[in-house]
Design a protein around this motif. Structure first.
Motif, mmCIF file in Angstrom:
data_model
loop_
_atom_site.group_PDB
_atom_site.id
_atom_site.type_symbol
_atom_site.label_atom_id
_atom_site.label_comp_id
_atom_site.label_asym_id
_atom_site.label_seq_id
_atom_site.Cartn_x
_atom_site.Cartn_y
_atom_site.Cartn_z
ATOM 1 N N SER A 1 0.832 -1.200 0.000
ATOM 2 C CA SER A 1 0.000 0.000 0.000
ATOM 3 C C SER A 1 0.865 1.248 0.000
ATOM 4 N N PRO A 2 0.575 2.212 -0.905
ATOM 5 C CA PRO A 2 1.356 3.455 -0.965
ATOM 6 C C PRO A 2 1.303 4.238 0.335
ATOM 7 N N SER A 3 0.203 4.091 1.080
ATOM 8 C CA SER A 3 0.032 4.883 2.309
ATOM 9 C C SER A 3 0.667 4.229 3.518
ATOM 10 N N SER A 4 1.159 2.979 3.356
ATOM 11 C CA SER A 4 1.731 2.304 4.519
ATOM 12 C C SER A 4 3.075 2.898 4.869
ATOM 13 N N SER A 5 3.299 3.103 6.149
ATOM 14 C CA SER A 5 4.542 3.716 6.602
ATOM 15 C C SER A 5 5.591 2.648 6.825
ATOM 16 N N SER A 6 6.836 3.040 6.831
ATOM 17 C CA SER A 6 7.939 2.101 7.013
ATOM 18 C C SER A 6 7.946 1.508 8.407
ATOM 19 N N SER A 7 7.282 2.189 9.346
ATOM 20 C CA SER A 7 7.287 1.712 10.728
ATOM 21 C C SER A 7 6.173 0.716 11.016
ATOM 22 N N SER A 8 5.226 0.545 10.023
ATOM 23 C CA SER A 8 4.088 -0.325 10.288
ATOM 24 C C SER A 8 4.497 -1.785 10.356
ATOM 25 N N SER A 9 5.461 -2.185 9.539
ATOM 26 C CA SER A 9 5.858 -3.588 9.508
ATOM 27 C C SER A 9 6.466 -4.058 10.830
ATOM 28 N N PRO A 10 7.410 -3.313 11.436
ATOM 29 C CA PRO A 10 7.923 -3.711 12.748
ATOM 30 C C PRO A 10 6.838 -3.782 13.811
ATOM 31 N N SER A 11 5.873 -2.846 13.728
ATOM 32 C CA SER A 11 4.794 -2.842 14.706
ATOM 33 C C SER A 11 3.944 -4.101 14.555
ATOM 34 N N GLU A 12 3.626 -4.442 13.281
ATOM 35 C CA GLU A 12 2.848 -5.648 13.021
ATOM 36 C C GLU A 12 3.593 -6.871 13.553
ATOM 37 N N SER A 13 4.866 -6.936 13.255
ATOM 38 C CA SER A 13 5.690 -8.062 13.685
ATOM 39 C C SER A 13 5.748 -8.151 15.208
ATOM 40 N N PHE A 14 5.845 -6.996 15.872
ATOM 41 C CA PHE A 14 5.917 -6.967 17.332
ATOM 42 C C PHE A 14 4.649 -7.555 17.949
ATOM 43 N N LYS A 15 3.472 -7.186 17.375
ATOM 44 C CA LYS A 15 2.207 -7.692 17.906
ATOM 45 C C LYS A 15 2.106 -9.210 17.742
ATOM 46 N N ARG A 16 2.547 -9.705 16.579
ATOM 47 C CA ARG A 16 2.516 -11.155 16.373
ATOM 48 C C ARG A 16 3.458 -11.865 17.349
ATOM 49 N N ASP A 17 4.626 -11.282 17.540
ATOM 50 C CA ASP A 17 5.585 -11.874 18.482
ATOM 51 C C ASP A 17 5.027 -11.870 19.903
ATOM 52 N N GLU A 18 4.302 -10.802 20.233
ATOM 53 C CA GLU A 18 3.709 -10.711 21.570
ATOM 54 C C GLU A 18 2.638 -11.790 21.756
ATOM 55 N N ILE A 19 1.832 -12.042 20.704
ATOM 56 C CA ILE A 19 0.827 -13.099 20.774
ATOM 57 C C ILE A 19 1.496 -14.453 20.987
#
Length: 453
Positions: free
Chosen positions: A121-139
């Motif tokens: 997505s053009p609107s996705s920020s570069s920081s969104s991927s680490p955040s997504e990964s962090f949430k999955r790791d937390e789960i």
């Protein structure tokens, strides 16, 4: 379109030609009737999606991918239209004959599509991927803790907060095996319900599960797990002995299960009386209006499903409790209570319970013309059932004394025909000889009903 025609190697020449014509026909139709044209999708049309993310019927990106019995994944609305609107009994991609038309959500593919969309997505920020990964790791970390640590409540509360974030987190949780972990925690209470830690973990696990059950269509895995007899028994235990918050969780889950055409027979046969007693207690609770309303809604769903459930509810004391709740009930609650009383009166035990309660006739009579048209119609249905199948002289006299007959006369004078008016006429034809003995019975009705002195 051509993606749908590669699978007919083992079909004879005549069948092959028919299959190709059929597939070409439905693929052309799909552009106008099943899927939307590429022009209608502004953001999606700007990206070239992987072929595996597209529905084999419409060739458009799948939003609700589901797997059918042949193992092929389709967009839900497209395959359902193929089966149920076009009445096809084959798999569109393989042309295999279909016997089981059920579909199963493909959570893994849906998750992959969402991840791909976010990453492109053009609107996705570069920081969104680490955040997504962090949430999955937390789960993952929390699930590991639940599997190994005796202190589970804190982890379950954190999971509940993560799950609330949105569908992506729910999909992560499902793919990582979280539902199976929750299921084990819920049924553990059957083995040791005296252990406070086990009991509390079960309550919190149900608090997480309630965020998954949305409908029978989208949460097949959740419905499947919750429908297991062990899980249902555990929920009834929590409904009977759990905290108020946990009992609300259970009512919420059961109500959503009821909306998925759940079969209540097993749980009603095994746990019916205890379950209904707990539901009645929650329905009587004036502190939590939402919980009380949900309990009534669930009651109606279950009683509407079978006559056996009505007998169990009557045995649990439902008629007595409902009659006593009726006088002070607001409009919404009043309509629900009357509906439940009507359902109970459709069986012999229910009519007996109604006629034996000294306040029943007066309480229902009071609500005629005093709440809503719907409530009045239900009141007429209740008295019609009593007058048709259990017309004791005591009840017929009570109907005169408490003003039921007077109100029925008003309905008799309404213009036009209706099922409600027909029920009123039928009651007068059957019982006017007794009611006409009273001086307050209108003389004009005697002539209308051809009564003889």
């Amino acid at each position: 379109m051509y993606n749908c025609i590669y699978i007919i190697d083992n079909i004879d020449i005549r069948e092959r030609g028919n299959c190709m014509l059929q597939m070409m026909s439905i693929s052309v139709k799909s552009l106008s009737t099943i899927g939307s044209t590429p022009k209608s999708s502004n953001h999606d049309s700007e990206m070239e999606f992987p072929q595996d993310f597209r529905c084999p019927i419409s060739m458009e990106l799948m939003k609700e991918p589901v797997i059918i019995s042949t193992g092929v994944t389709y967009e839900r609305k497209n395959i359902e239209k193929w089966f149920f609107s076009y009445n096809k009994k084959t798999c569109p991609a393989t042309m295999q004959n279909i016997v089981n038309f059920g579909v199963t959500p493909n959570y893994t593919l849906k998750r992959l599509i969402l991840v791909w969309q976010n990453s492109h997505s053009p609107s996705s920020s570069s920081s969104s991927s680490p955040s997504e990964s962090f949430k999955r790791d937390e789960i993952v970390s929390l699930l590991n803790t639940l599997a190994s640590s005796p202190f589970k409540v804190k982890s379950l509360k954190k999971l509940k907060e993560i799950i609330k974030i949105g569908d992506e987190r729910k999909l992560d949780f499902i793919i990582l095996g979280g539902l199976d972990v929750l299921f084990k925690l819920v049924v553990q209470v059957l083995l040791d319900c005296s252990d406070f830690a086990v009991f509390q973990a079960c309550e919190e696990a149900l608090g997480v599960l309630q965020h998954f059950v949305v409908s029978g269509e989208d949460d097949g895995k959740v419905i499947e797990l919750l429908s297991q007899p062990e899980c249902m028994k555990s929920m009834v235990i929590i409904l009977q002995r759990g905290s108020k918050e946990a009992r609300v969780y259970v009512i919420s889950i059961l109500k959503k299960l009821a909306n998925s055409s759940f079969n209540w027979k097993v749980i009603v046969d095994d746990q019916g009386i205890g379950m209904f007693k707990s539901m009645l207690e929650l329905a009587s609770d004036e502190i939590s209006t939402k919980a009380s309303s949900s309990a009534f809604d669930l009651f109606i769903k279950i009683l509407d499903s079978s006559k056996k459930s009505r007998s169990k509810a009557i045995e649990a004391g439902a008629m007595c409790t409902l009659i006593e709740l009726l006088p002070d009930a607001n409009k919404s609650k009043c309509e629900k209570i009357l509906q439940i009383i009507k359902l109970l009166c459709e069986c012999v035990d229910g009519r007996v319970a109604f006629t034996e309660h000294r306040l029943a006739t007066g309480a229902v009579s009071q609500k005629m013309f005093d709440v809503s048209d719907m409530a009045s119609k239900i009141c007429v249905k209740i008295f019609s059932l009593i007058c048709s199948f259990h017309p004791t002289e005591k009840v017929l006299e009570e109907m005169m004394v408490y003003g039921v007959v007077k109100k029925l006369v008003v309905l008799l004078h309404t213009s036009g025909q209706s099922s409600t008016k027909n029920k009123v006429v039928d009651m007068f034809k059957k019982h006017s000889n007794l009611w006409s003995r009273y001086p307050c019975f209108p003389d004009e009705l005697k002539g209308y009903l051809c009564l003889h002195h």
